[in-house]
Scaffold this active site. Sequence first.
Site, PDB file in Angstrom:
ATOM      1  N   ARG A  81     -47.251 -50.405  24.704  1.00 58.51           N
ATOM      2  CA  ARG A  81     -48.599 -50.949  24.556  1.00 58.51           C
ATOM      3  C   ARG A  81     -49.609 -49.829  24.753  1.00 58.51           C
ATOM      4  NH1 ARG A  81     -51.042 -55.917  28.093  1.00 58.51           N
ATOM      5  NH2 ARG A  81     -51.401 -54.261  29.582  1.00 58.51           N
ATOM      6  N   THR A  91     -56.223 -49.746  23.296  1.00 56.59           N
ATOM      7  CA  THR A  91     -56.414 -50.828  22.321  1.00 56.59           C
ATOM      8  C   THR A  91     -55.676 -52.105  22.729  1.00 56.59           C
ATOM      9  OG1 THR A  91     -54.453 -50.201  21.075  1.00 56.59           O
ATOM     10  CG2 THR A  91     -56.530 -49.130  20.443  1.00 56.59           C
ATOM     11  N   ASP A 107     -46.937 -53.454  36.700  1.00 57.17           N
ATOM     12  CA  ASP A 107     -46.329 -52.852  35.503  1.00 57.17           C
ATOM     13  C   ASP A 107     -44.811 -52.919  35.629  1.00 57.17           C
ATOM     14  OD1 ASP A 107     -45.142 -50.812  33.745  1.00 57.17           O
ATOM     15  OD2 ASP A 107     -47.234 -50.347  33.273  1.00 57.17           O
ATOM     16  N   ASP A 133     -42.786 -49.557  35.059  1.00 55.56           N
ATOM     17  CA  ASP A 133     -42.960 -48.608  36.158  1.00 55.56           C
ATOM     18  C   ASP A 133     -42.192 -49.057  37.396  1.00 55.56           C
ATOM     19  OD1 ASP A 133     -44.508 -46.883  34.718  1.00 55.56           O
ATOM     20  OD2 ASP A 133     -46.424 -47.592  35.513  1.00 55.56           O
TER      21      ASP A 133
HETATM   22  C1  PRP Z   1     -44.935 -53.977  28.909  1.00 60.99           C
HETATM   23  C2  PRP Z   1     -43.960 -55.120  28.880  1.00 60.99           C
HETATM   24  C3  PRP Z   1     -44.140 -55.660  27.485  1.00 60.99           C
HETATM   25  C4  PRP Z   1     -45.607 -55.443  27.241  1.00 60.99           C
HETATM   26  C5  PRP Z   1     -46.310 -56.759  27.416  1.00 60.99           C
HETATM   27  O1  PRP Z   1     -44.419 -52.873  28.285  1.00 60.99           O
HETATM   28  O2  PRP Z   1     -42.644 -54.736  29.159  1.00 60.99           O
HETATM   29  O3  PRP Z   1     -43.372 -54.978  26.507  1.00 60.99           O
HETATM   30  O4  PRP Z   1     -46.073 -54.502  28.219  1.00 60.99           O
HETATM   31  O5  PRP Z   1     -47.645 -56.660  27.074  1.00 60.99           O
HETATM   32  P1  PRP Z   1     -48.246 -57.383  25.794  1.00 60.99           P
HETATM   33  O6  PRP Z   1     -47.744 -58.781  25.789  1.00 60.99           O
HETATM   34  O7  PRP Z   1     -49.726 -57.301  26.034  1.00 60.99           O
HETATM   35  O8  PRP Z   1     -47.836 -56.619  24.569  1.00 60.99           O
HETATM   36  P2  PRP Z   1     -45.218 -51.487  28.183  1.00 60.99           P
HETATM   37  O9  PRP Z   1     -45.996 -51.429  26.905  1.00 60.99           O
HETATM   38  O10 PRP Z   1     -45.991 -51.256  29.435  1.00 60.99           O
HETATM   39  O11 PRP Z   1     -44.075 -50.432  28.009  1.00 60.99           O
HETATM   40  P3  PRP Z   1     -42.861 -50.051  28.991  1.00 60.99           P
HETATM   41  O12 PRP Z   1     -41.904 -51.192  28.986  1.00 60.99           O
HETATM   42  O13 PRP Z   1     -42.308 -48.828  28.351  1.00 60.99           O
HETATM   43  O14 PRP Z   1     -43.421 -49.782  30.360  1.00 60.99           O
HETATM   44  N1  URA Z   2     -47.184 -55.147  30.975  1.00 58.12           N
HETATM   45  C1  URA Z   2     -46.754 -55.216  32.249  1.00 58.12           C
HETATM   46  O1  URA Z   2     -45.796 -54.525  32.620  1.00 58.12           O
HETATM   47  N2  URA Z   2     -47.362 -56.054  33.093  1.00 58.12           N
HETATM   48  C2  URA Z   2     -48.400 -56.828  32.717  1.00 58.12           C
HETATM   49  O2  URA Z   2     -48.929 -57.577  33.554  1.00 58.12           O
HETATM   50  C3  URA Z   2     -48.850 -56.734  31.390  1.00 58.12           C
HETATM   51  C4  URA Z   2     -48.219 -55.896  30.542  1.00 58.12           C
END
Ligand code: PRP
Ligand code: URA
Length: 208
Positions: free
Chosen positions: A103, A107, A199, A202
């Site tokens: 994400r 944006t 997150d 993380d």
């Molecule tokens: C997080 C989570 C989802 C997304 C959700 O991933 O694991 O994939 O955000 O958010 P959304 O519904 O608004 O799209 P992130 O993009 O942080 O990547 P990561 O898993 O690599 O940390």
């Molecule tokens: N991605 C995450 O990991 N946590 C949230 O709350 C939203 C997006």
Amino acid sequence: MPVQIVNHPLITHKLAILRNKETSTKKFRDLVHEITMLLAYEATRGFPTVPVTVETPICPMETAMLRTENIVVAPILRAGLGMLEGILAMYPPARVAHIGLRRDEETKKPVTYYYNVPDNLEDTTVMVVDPMLATAGSLCAALDLIKRGRPRQVVAICLIASPEGAAIVSSRHPDVSVFVGAMDEKLNERAYIVPGLGDAGDRMFGTV
Ligand code: PRP
Ligand code: URA
């Protein structure tokens, strides 16, 4: 189809520990694994079975087994990887599709950086897994990509959803059954789920 909240005391209990900011990375991973297995139990309720004959020590019997060879698990990287083993523990023969989505924090839109999916998705049931359903941008993008392969059925499993994200995914993908362990209050100004767990990637990989 509306998002289905799997209300169960065990799931709520484990989610409570998962959400706690003091929970360690190791414990976080273990809980994601356990909650995924519990959600998978509910998400697979309607999966197709085939008749089989089994010889028990007493006599032959006609029963049924899942068509496991046709199940594909699709974790959305990174955080979805933490749910992969929970599904594979339930279905060892499942094939795995990797979908890399990140994400963009400015944006809030998903960016695809990796896509490696088994060739023939026709006649498969694909289980898309990602812990967080926030704006639904990532899940909707993953479902758009997966549907290009024309699978027979698609289900999604998330640990925590926002009402905003749940409404979007059910209107854009009404044919997909989405199972979540909890529906939280809202999104904040950074599009994080409130109260959520922070997150997920993380916390799972210790990158904070
Ligand atoms: C997080 C989570 C989802 C997304 C959700 O991933 O694991 O994939 O955000 O958010 P959304 O519904 O608004 O799209 P992130 O993009 O942080 O990547 P990561 O898993 O690599 O940390
Ligand atoms: N991605 C995450 O990991 N946590 C949230 O709350 C939203 C997006």
